[in-house]
Design a protein around this motif. Structure first.
Motif, mmCIF file in Angstrom:
data_model
loop_
_atom_site.group_PDB
_atom_site.id
_atom_site.type_symbol
_atom_site.label_atom_id
_atom_site.label_comp_id
_atom_site.label_asym_id
_atom_site.label_seq_id
_atom_site.Cartn_x
_atom_site.Cartn_y
_atom_site.Cartn_z
ATOM 1 N N THR A 294 -30.161 10.853 50.096
ATOM 2 C CA THR A 294 -29.880 11.370 48.751
ATOM 3 C C THR A 294 -29.273 12.766 48.789
ATOM 4 O O THR A 294 -28.817 13.275 47.772
ATOM 5 C CB THR A 294 -31.159 11.420 47.889
ATOM 6 N N ASN A 295 -29.286 13.408 49.964
ATOM 7 C CA ASN A 295 -28.708 14.744 50.080
ATOM 8 C C ASN A 295 -28.429 15.043 51.544
ATOM 9 O O ASN A 295 -28.911 14.346 52.436
ATOM 10 C CB ASN A 295 -29.639 15.808 49.478
ATOM 11 N N PHE A 296 -27.624 16.075 51.782
ATOM 12 C CA PHE A 296 -27.310 16.474 53.152
ATOM 13 C C PHE A 296 -28.072 17.745 53.527
ATOM 14 O O PHE A 296 -27.572 18.602 54.247
ATOM 15 C CB PHE A 296 -25.800 16.679 53.307
ATOM 16 N N GLN A 297 -29.281 17.843 53.036
ATOM 17 C CA GLN A 297 -30.150 18.964 53.367
ATOM 18 C C GLN A 297 -31.473 18.441 53.923
ATOM 19 O O GLN A 297 -31.573 18.166 55.114
ATOM 20 C CB GLN A 297 -30.345 19.858 52.129
ATOM 21 N N SER A 298 -32.448 18.238 53.064
ATOM 22 C CA SER A 298 -33.770 17.843 53.559
ATOM 23 C C SER A 298 -33.789 16.430 54.146
ATOM 24 O O SER A 298 -34.566 16.143 55.058
ATOM 25 C CB SER A 298 -34.797 17.943 52.427
ATOM 26 N N ASP A 299 -32.953 15.541 53.644
ATOM 27 C CA ASP A 299 -33.005 14.147 54.093
ATOM 28 C C ASP A 299 -32.539 13.943 55.530
ATOM 29 O O ASP A 299 -32.835 12.909 56.136
ATOM 30 C CB ASP A 299 -32.148 13.257 53.164
ATOM 31 N N ILE A 300 -31.799 14.904 56.071
ATOM 32 C CA ILE A 300 -31.206 14.672 57.389
ATOM 33 C C ILE A 300 -31.875 15.487 58.493
ATOM 34 O O ILE A 300 -31.486 15.389 59.657
ATOM 35 C CB ILE A 300 -29.682 14.969 57.359
ATOM 36 N N VAL A 301 -32.912 16.257 58.154
ATOM 37 C CA VAL A 301 -33.480 17.188 59.137
ATOM 38 C C VAL A 301 -34.153 16.481 60.305
ATOM 39 O O VAL A 301 -34.279 17.057 61.396
ATOM 40 C CB VAL A 301 -34.472 18.167 58.473
ATOM 41 N N ASP A 302 -34.595 15.229 60.101
ATOM 42 C CA ASP A 302 -35.286 14.530 61.198
ATOM 43 C C ASP A 302 -34.330 13.695 62.055
ATOM 44 O O ASP A 302 -34.767 12.994 62.976
ATOM 45 C CB ASP A 302 -36.409 13.650 60.656
ATOM 46 N N SER A 303 -33.028 13.744 61.756
ATOM 47 C CA SER A 303 -31.974 13.062 62.535
ATOM 48 C C SER A 303 -32.050 11.542 62.486
ATOM 49 O O SER A 303 -31.233 10.865 63.129
ATOM 50 C CB SER A 303 -31.994 13.508 64.012
ATOM 51 N N GLU A 304 -32.978 10.996 61.735
ATOM 52 C CA GLU A 304 -33.124 9.534 61.702
ATOM 53 C C GLU A 304 -31.915 8.872 61.036
ATOM 54 O O GLU A 304 -31.325 7.915 61.566
ATOM 55 C CB GLU A 304 -34.406 9.143 60.964
ATOM 56 N N ILE A 305 -31.534 9.400 59.859
ATOM 57 C CA ILE A 305 -30.380 8.829 59.140
ATOM 58 C C ILE A 305 -29.118 8.955 59.988
ATOM 59 O O ILE A 305 -28.345 8.002 60.113
ATOM 60 C CB ILE A 305 -30.216 9.524 57.772
ATOM 61 N N TYR A 306 -28.914 10.126 60.593
ATOM 62 C CA TYR A 306 -27.727 10.326 61.434
ATOM 63 C C TYR A 306 -27.708 9.363 62.621
ATOM 64 O O TYR A 306 -26.659 8.821 62.980
ATOM 65 C CB TYR A 306 -27.683 11.763 61.960
ATOM 66 N N SER A 307 -28.862 9.158 63.235
ATOM 67 C CA SER A 307 -28.917 8.289 64.413
ATOM 68 C C SER A 307 -28.515 6.862 64.062
ATOM 69 O O SER A 307 -27.714 6.237 64.771
ATOM 70 C CB SER A 307 -30.326 8.306 65.013
ATOM 71 N N HIS A 308 -29.044 6.348 62.978
ATOM 72 C CA HIS A 308 -28.699 4.979 62.555
ATOM 73 C C HIS A 308 -27.238 4.897 62.114
ATOM 74 O O HIS A 308 -26.559 3.898 62.369
ATOM 75 C CB HIS A 308 -29.624 4.526 61.432
ATOM 76 N N LEU A 309 -26.745 5.952 61.437
ATOM 77 C CA LEU A 309 -25.350 5.962 60.995
ATOM 78 C C LEU A 309 -24.407 5.919 62.196
ATOM 79 O O LEU A 309 -23.449 5.126 62.221
ATOM 80 C CB LEU A 309 -25.086 7.220 60.162
ATOM 81 N N LEU A 310 -24.660 6.767 63.188
ATOM 82 C CA LEU A 310 -23.806 6.809 64.374
ATOM 83 C C LEU A 310 -23.791 5.472 65.101
ATOM 84 O O LEU A 310 -22.744 4.993 65.541
ATOM 85 C CB LEU A 310 -24.288 7.915 65.319
ATOM 86 N N LYS A 311 -24.970 4.869 65.224
ATOM 87 C CA LYS A 311 -25.062 3.574 65.905
ATOM 88 C C LYS A 311 -24.261 2.511 65.168
ATOM 89 O O LYS A 311 -23.571 1.683 65.778
ATOM 90 C CB LYS A 311 -26.534 3.169 65.988
ATOM 91 N N GLN A 312 -24.301 2.562 63.834
ATOM 92 C CA GLN A 312 -23.640 1.533 63.030
ATOM 93 C C GLN A 312 -22.118 1.663 63.061
ATOM 94 O O GLN A 312 -21.405 0.660 63.118
ATOM 95 C CB GLN A 312 -24.139 1.615 61.573
ATOM 96 N N ILE A 313 -21.597 2.906 63.013
ATOM 97 C CA ILE A 313 -20.136 3.068 62.920
ATOM 98 C C ILE A 313 -19.458 3.044 64.293
ATOM 99 O O ILE A 313 -18.240 2.949 64.381
ATOM 100 C CB ILE A 313 -19.752 4.379 62.187
ATOM 101 N N ALA A 314 -20.251 3.151 65.360
ATOM 102 C CA ALA A 314 -19.670 3.159 66.702
ATOM 103 C C ALA A 314 -19.429 1.732 67.185
ATOM 104 O O ALA A 314 -20.202 0.822 66.890
ATOM 105 C CB ALA A 314 -20.596 3.891 67.673
ATOM 106 N N GLY A 315 -18.371 1.538 67.895
ATOM 107 C CA GLY A 315 -18.151 0.248 68.543
ATOM 108 C C GLY A 315 -19.074 0.092 69.745
ATOM 109 O O GLY A 315 -19.644 1.077 70.241
ATOM 110 N N ASN A 316 -19.224 -1.105 70.233
ATOM 111 C CA ASN A 316 -20.111 -1.350 71.371
ATOM 112 C C ASN A 316 -19.679 -0.578 72.614
ATOM 113 O O ASN A 316 -20.502 -0.159 73.429
ATOM 114 C CB ASN A 316 -20.152 -2.848 71.690
ATOM 115 N N GLU A 317 -18.363 -0.375 72.726
ATOM 116 C CA GLU A 317 -17.855 0.309 73.910
ATOM 117 C C GLU A 317 -18.227 1.789 73.948
ATOM 118 O O GLU A 317 -18.171 2.435 74.992
ATOM 119 C CB GLU A 317 -16.325 0.167 73.979
ATOM 120 N N ALA A 318 -18.649 2.347 72.797
ATOM 121 C CA ALA A 318 -18.989 3.771 72.747
ATOM 122 C C ALA A 318 -20.361 4.063 73.348
ATOM 123 O O ALA A 318 -20.683 5.203 73.657
ATOM 124 C CB ALA A 318 -18.941 4.277 71.311
ATOM 125 N N ASP A 319 -21.191 3.021 73.494
ATOM 126 C CA ASP A 319 -22.525 3.160 74.090
ATOM 127 C C ASP A 319 -23.410 4.147 73.332
ATOM 128 O O ASP A 319 -24.184 4.898 73.922
ATOM 129 C CB ASP A 319 -22.392 3.580 75.561
#
Length: 639
Positions: A294-319
């Motif tokens: 819901t925001n780019f402040q408190s919601d992202i401090v634990d890196s959980e959202i970022y981790s799932h986002l990166l995994k989803q947008i990366a191709g398999n070859e990016a590992d």
């Protein structure tokens, strides 16, 4: 110390308020204009406040004791926003005292003001200094013209020194908005203080042309390397570049973010920040993750959202993996997450500390950069109605002009962002200070009457146009409220024309308004006095197309400024465009606040051509127009 707190708090609260205004409408699920008190904890959580249950219960008890029966058990959206701003203000004050005492990310700079005998004190966010320096090194480190400046040191301390000759700043602008500045206009060799100052003027006026608000900044400030002003300008330029790709034109796959009951127009109305939030949640949903951002402040401090986002947008070859989530320490977790982002070449802007601290600007930039490089959206086979809503060159010019005036809120899409009249009133007040009776203006809208209140604003805006003798035949408030493109553009053009001529009239100080005929006469007198052969009949003159009249006029105003070896004479469309690009950059280099584009000259668009000549005429009265714009906007901001 008080000065530091005021500046820092104001900046942080403004960022929070902009984010909050995007989120609040989504919290009103049934669109009745209220939030039930029983849902207050969840609503506060969604905008970034993780409060204990007892704290929320105390708030609810306090509201119940104060409330009348009108909306017992509910908060209207304005009350909720006030509550959030109050909470954030207390939070910022508390956090700021801690940060200052630790001296972790603030550096105090004193005595920077030339208008105060005591000087003023400003704070510089060191994380921004570091992030922008790293971004510059990564994106411009290969440029041969910048080898004497780059790379900037790891801590970014040489950033302010690096922008003093103006070359780097010009290059940053062209990276964010390609071809804004003609490279031939940049002084790259035999640099003197004067030639560096010309580069800074070129960069500053060009940044305004792409929509930056440069009130309170002039070339002298940049030459002195005033850190808070340099960082503020760099953020605006970088932000414009990052957001320029978050459009249907650049990424048709954005259409896939629409909900079932939405149209393309609804997407155009959304701010880039709101679109990025929807994009993040789209990928979280596709990844099968129930959590939402819901925001780019408190919601992202634990890196959980970022981790799932990166995994989803990366191709398999990016590992890319989710190893970060196995780490309990948040700072270590953020570092591992950023290592995954590096696999996508998208580690820009953030350090682990910036993630853990929820630094809004830098997290927003990080996500925008991810989107630009790895949108991960399927392109629809056909987007119905796309042609009718793509931003035209004319619309973009007007939007940049408005944003450079410092209007609030920021204009992202002309027709929706002008539909309540508030931006239009601010422009009227710049053109003729005092013309707006602000007591007649609805600045906030009540849930039950908001449609009528916005229409009343638009009707009043049309009335003000008539007071200024605008041609508004067939234009009613309803047309602005409905976002009628043709009629809205007709009003905007007259606002821009009136603004341009009002500056001329004030500078001329004759008591009489300047008219187009006088501009043509001035152009021809100037050209003749300088011994130039070119002449201007009117703003429809076909002779304008090759750019030579504008080029000759620039050389007449500032003798010797034009390198005529660069001026092309074949008359082909390609050579005419090259001349026009050179002409506009050179006009800005001598300080003319030109918003027109090269194509406006080659296609002889009379409206924009008039503004080009008018802005150059203004230089005859005042070489530097900063003081004029400053007074105008100060008056505007006081209301």
């Amino acid at each position: 110390m008080a000065d530091i707190m005021n500046i820092e708090q104001q900046q942080t609260l403004e960022e929070f308020k902009q984010n909050l205004e995007e989120l609040i409408p989504d919290l009103d699920a049934n669109k009745d204009g209220f939030i039930d008190l029983i849902e207050l904890k969840d609503a506060l959580n969604q905008v970034g406040f993780k409060l204990a249950g007892y704290q929320v219960r105390e708030m609810i008890d306090e509201f119940k004791s104060k409330q009348r029966t009108a909306h017992q058990g509910k908060l209207n959206l304005e009350e909720f926003e006030t509550l959030c701003l109050d909470l954030k203000s207390k939070d910022v004050a508390s956090t700021f005292k801690t940060v200052v005492s630790k001296k972790e990310n603030l550096e105090t700079l004193g005595g920077m003001s030339s208008i105060s005998s005591e000087g003023t004190t400003h704070s510089v966010r060191l994380e921004e200094q570091l992030a922008f320096s790293d971004w510059i090194n990564s994106n411009l480190g290969h440029d041969k013209d910048l080898q004497h400046l780059l790379p900037i040191d790891a801590e970014g301390k040489r950033l302010y020194q690096s922008i003093k000759d103006g070359i780097l700043l010009c290059k940053i602008i062209n990276h964010s908005c390609p071809d804004t500045i003609d490279e031939r206009a940049i002084n790259k060799k035999n640099l003197t203080v004067y030639r560096e100052f010309e580069n800074l003027t070129l960069a500053l006026v060009s940044s305004q042309a792409i929509g930056c608000n440069i009130v309170n900044i002039d070339a002298h400030d940049l030459a002195k390397g005033k850190p808070h002003l340099v960082l503020g300008l760099l953020w605006q330029i970088i932000r414009i570049g990052l957001f320029s790709h978050i459009t249907l034109d650049s990424c048709p796959g954005l259409a896939g973010l629409l909900f079932d009951n939405e149209r393309l127009e609804d997407l155009m109305k959304m701010s880039p920040e709101a679109i990025l939030l929807r994009w993040v949640n789209h990928h979280l949903e596709r990844a099968g993750i129930s959590r939402r951002c819901t925001n780019f402040q408190s919601d992202i401090v634990d890196s959980e959202i970022y981790s799932h986002l990166l995994k989803q947008i990366a191709g398999n070859e990016a590992d890319v993996n989710l190893d970060a989530l196995r780490e309990s320490d948040l700072q270590q977790r953020a570092e591992i997450m950023l290592q995954q982002a590096a696999k996508l070449n998208c580690r820009s802007f953030l350090t682990p500390q910036d993630v853990v601290n929820g630094v809004y600007k830098l997290n927003l930039a990080f996500v925008a950069n991810l989107f630009n490089n790895h949108p991960g959206l399927d392109k629809p086979e056909q987007i119905e109605g796309l042609e009718s809503i793509e931003e035209t060159r004319e619309e973009k010019t007007y939007r940049n002009w408005m944003n450079s005036m410092g209007v609030a809120p920021h204009v992202n899409w002309l027709y929706s962002d002008l539909a309540d009249g508030l931006v239009i009133f601010q422009l009227f007040d710049v053109i003729k200070p005092g013309i707006v009776n602000w007591s007649r203006v609805h600045k906030r809208f009540t849930p039950l009457r908001k449609f009528m209140e916005k229409l009343e604003n638009c009707n009043y805006a049309v009335d003000l146009g008539k007071q200024l003798k605008f041609s508004l035949v067939g234009i009613a408030g309803q047309d602005l409220n409905d976002g009628n493109a043709t009629l809205t553009l007709a009003l905007i053009w007259q606002l821009m024309r009136a603004y341009t001529l009002s500056i001329l009239s004030r500078l001329a100080n004759t008591g009489n308004p300047i008219i187009e005929k006088e501009i043509v006469q001035w152009v021809n007198t100037r050209l003749a006095d300088a011994g130039k052969q070119s002449q201007l009949r009117n703003f429809n003159d076909p002779a304008i197309a090759d750019g030579k009249i504008v080029i000759d006029l620039i050389d007449a105003i500032k003798e010797g400024s034009i390198n005529y070896e660069l001026v092309r004479t074949s008359g082909t469309q390609e050579d005419n465009l090259a001349n026009a690009k050179y002409a506009i950059s050179m006009a800005r280099k001598i300080g003319a606040r030109v918003y027109a584009l090269p194509e406006d000259i080659t296609e002889v668009k009379p409206k924009m051509v008039m503004t080009v000549f008018a802005c150059m005429m203004a230089l005859d009265y005042v070489p530097n127009m900063d003081s004029v714009d400053q007074n105008s906007v100060n008056h505007n901001n006081s209301n």
